[in-house]
Design an enzyme around this catalytic site. Structure first.
Site, PDB file in Angstrom:
ATOM      1  N   LEU A   1       8.499   4.431  11.700  1.00  0.00           N
ATOM      2  CA  LEU A   1       8.501   5.662  10.912  1.00  0.00           C
ATOM      3  C   LEU A   1       7.095   6.252  10.959  1.00  0.00           C
ATOM      4  CD1 LEU A   1      10.180   7.492   9.014  1.00  0.00           C
ATOM      5  CD2 LEU A   1       9.287   6.143   7.101  1.00  0.00           C
TER       6      LEU A   1
ATOM      7  N   ALA B   1     -10.142  -2.770   1.123  1.00  0.00           N
ATOM      8  CA  ALA B   1     -10.230  -4.176   0.745  1.00  0.00           C
ATOM      9  C   ALA B   1      -9.285  -5.024   1.577  1.00  0.00           C
ATOM     10  CB  ALA B   1      -9.901  -4.350  -0.737  1.00  0.00           C
TER      11      ALA B   1
ATOM     12  N   ASN C   1       1.520   0.097   0.330  1.00  0.00           N
ATOM     13  CA  ASN C   1       0.115  -0.228   0.040  1.00  0.00           C
ATOM     14  C   ASN C   1      -0.796   0.850   0.617  1.00  0.00           C
ATOM     15  OD1 ASN C   1       0.497  -0.956   2.752  1.00  0.00           O
ATOM     16  ND2 ASN C   1      -0.922  -2.683   2.669  1.00  0.00           N
ATOM     17  N   PHE C   2      -0.412   2.110   0.401  1.00  0.00           N
ATOM     18  CA  PHE C   2      -1.163   3.245   0.922  1.00  0.00           C
ATOM     19  C   PHE C   2      -2.385   3.569   0.062  1.00  0.00           C
ATOM     20  CE2 PHE C   2       3.263   4.543   2.325  1.00  0.00           C
ATOM     21  CZ  PHE C   2       3.076   4.140   3.641  1.00  0.00           C
TER      22      PHE C   2
ATOM     23  N   LYS D   1       2.800  10.420   9.726  1.00  0.00           N
ATOM     24  CA  LYS D   1       1.814  11.452  10.030  1.00  0.00           C
ATOM     25  C   LYS D   1       2.480  12.706  10.592  1.00  0.00           C
ATOM     26  CE  LYS D   1      -2.132   8.370  10.629  1.00  0.00           C
ATOM     27  NZ  LYS D   1      -3.243   7.934  11.517  1.00  0.00           N
TER      28      LYS D   1
ATOM     29  N   ASP E   1      -4.081 -12.255  -1.639  1.00  0.00           N
ATOM     30  CA  ASP E   1      -2.864 -11.533  -1.255  1.00  0.00           C
ATOM     31  C   ASP E   1      -1.621 -12.237  -1.788  1.00  0.00           C
ATOM     32  OD1 ASP E   1      -3.128  -9.153   0.802  1.00  0.00           O
ATOM     33  OD2 ASP E   1      -4.712 -10.548   1.305  1.00  0.00           O
TER      34      ASP E   1
END
Length: 353
Positions: A73, A136, A97-98, A76, A167
């Protein structure tokens, strides 16, 4: 039928924390589709030096991507953004996680999603809660939230944890939030949005080290495997066959049994070791005495004897020894992904009784 069968999850998250949540939901029966950018999740290329470079995936990617479908997908492009809106029309859970600015470009705002898709549950991972735009990765958070300062041996270079533990911890936090959101939706009919930062997840896991500081002004330093509050607990004791034994003596009764087993019963009444505080204060002398005794034992004999006497103790084992064990095979999950046989530990290992 698995408990989450019928649940549709759109996973846009990359790297580890977000995809680990998707894997957890997939193991519980959800239909999880991982939509990757045209170049793929970056972890597809995180290979060991000797790993198959012709494969489209790495072992790292396989570790947290299982029982999912995979698609591309391109967010952009305007077509990709339109496609995402269509995908969300019947989705139950969205994982991302944008960066904040990208969320807006992609049309992912709390107000917009709640208006268009009121039943949707959105779970998102970020890096720093103190600076939402700061990039990060796990090791950065290990450094910034104190873990590396406590890890390793005294007077040596600090060490990072050998697993991306921040994480993993953040993923567990988001798993809990999504399960809570599913329960709330069952009761009230509407979805909810949840955010977990690696920073706050890491801070939450400092547990007793945080409390030691806030209550006692004790700043934890690197002390190897030893425990700051208990002795002998985590200390490395040598054995005859060159292994290390690790006791976890949590009470004076256990200490008495341990010293009796080692033919050191007088230590339990020694003024230096009569209480846990005494043992922590005189830790070096205590470990010296215990080490002399454990050197007379083969590791497995000591391990069995301690088990027979209900004394908590383990032997330091190499990772191949651990993962080849029957216990590890019980929590292993195998699957073929894009023509490559993969194997990883399960995300969910609780057993229904």
């Amino acid at each position: 039928m698995k408990p989450l069968t019928g649940l549709k999850v759109v996973e846009l998250a990359t790297v580890l924390a977000g995809p680990e949540v998707g894997r957890f939901l997939a193991e519980l029966g959800a239909t999880v589709v991982k939509y990757e950018p045209p170049k793929g999740d970056v972890t597809r290329g995180w290979r060991l030096a000797n790993e198959d470079s012709t494969s489209s995936i790495s072992a790292y990617f396989a570790a947290i991507n299982a029982q999912k479908s995979y698609d591309v997908l391109d967010l952009k492009s305007s077509e990709g953004i339109d496609s995402l809106q269509s995908l969300l029309s019947d989705a139950d859970v969205l994982l991302t996680n944008f960066k904040p600015e990208d969320e807006k470009v992609f049309g992912l705002t709390t107000d917009s999603l709640k208006s268009k898709f009121p039943r949707l549950i959105w779970g998102k991972i970020s890096g720093f809660s103190s600076d939402i735009n700061r990039p990060a990765f796990d090791v950065v958070l290990q450094a910034e939230t104190g873990w590396i300062s406590m890890t390793g041996q005294p007077n040596q270079l600090p060490s990072k944890l050998p697993v991306a533990m921040i994480d993993v911890i953040a993923a567990h936090q988001l798993k809990e939030a999504i399960l809570l959101a599913l329960l709330e939706r069952e009761k009230h009919g509407t979805g909810s949005h949840w955010a977990v930062s690696l920073e706050e997840a890491s801070l939450s896991a400092l547990a007793n080290q945080a409390t030691n500081y806030w209550m006692n002004n004790h700043v934890a330093k690197a002390m190897g495997t030893a425990h700051p509050n208990i002795a002998p607990y985590g200390d490395l004791l040598p054995t005859k066959d060159g292994k290390w034994a690790v006791p976890a003596i949590g009470s004076h009764a256990q200490f008495q049994k341990f010293t009796e087993l080692l033919n050191l019963s007088t230590l339990a009444s020694d003024l230096r070791f009569r209480s846990n505080v005494d043992r922590v204060t005189n830790r070096s002398a205590l470990i010296e005495e215990l080490s002399k005794a454990t050197k007379q034992w083969n590791s497995e004999e000591l391990n069995k004897a301690c088990g027979d006497h209900r004394i908590p103790l383990g032997i330091v084992r190499s990772l191949d020894e651990v993962l080849d064990s029957p216990q590890a095979q019980e929590v292993a999950l195998e699957e073929e992904i894009e023509g490559r046989k993969t194997k990883r530990v399960k995300s969910f290992v609780a057993r229904r009784l």
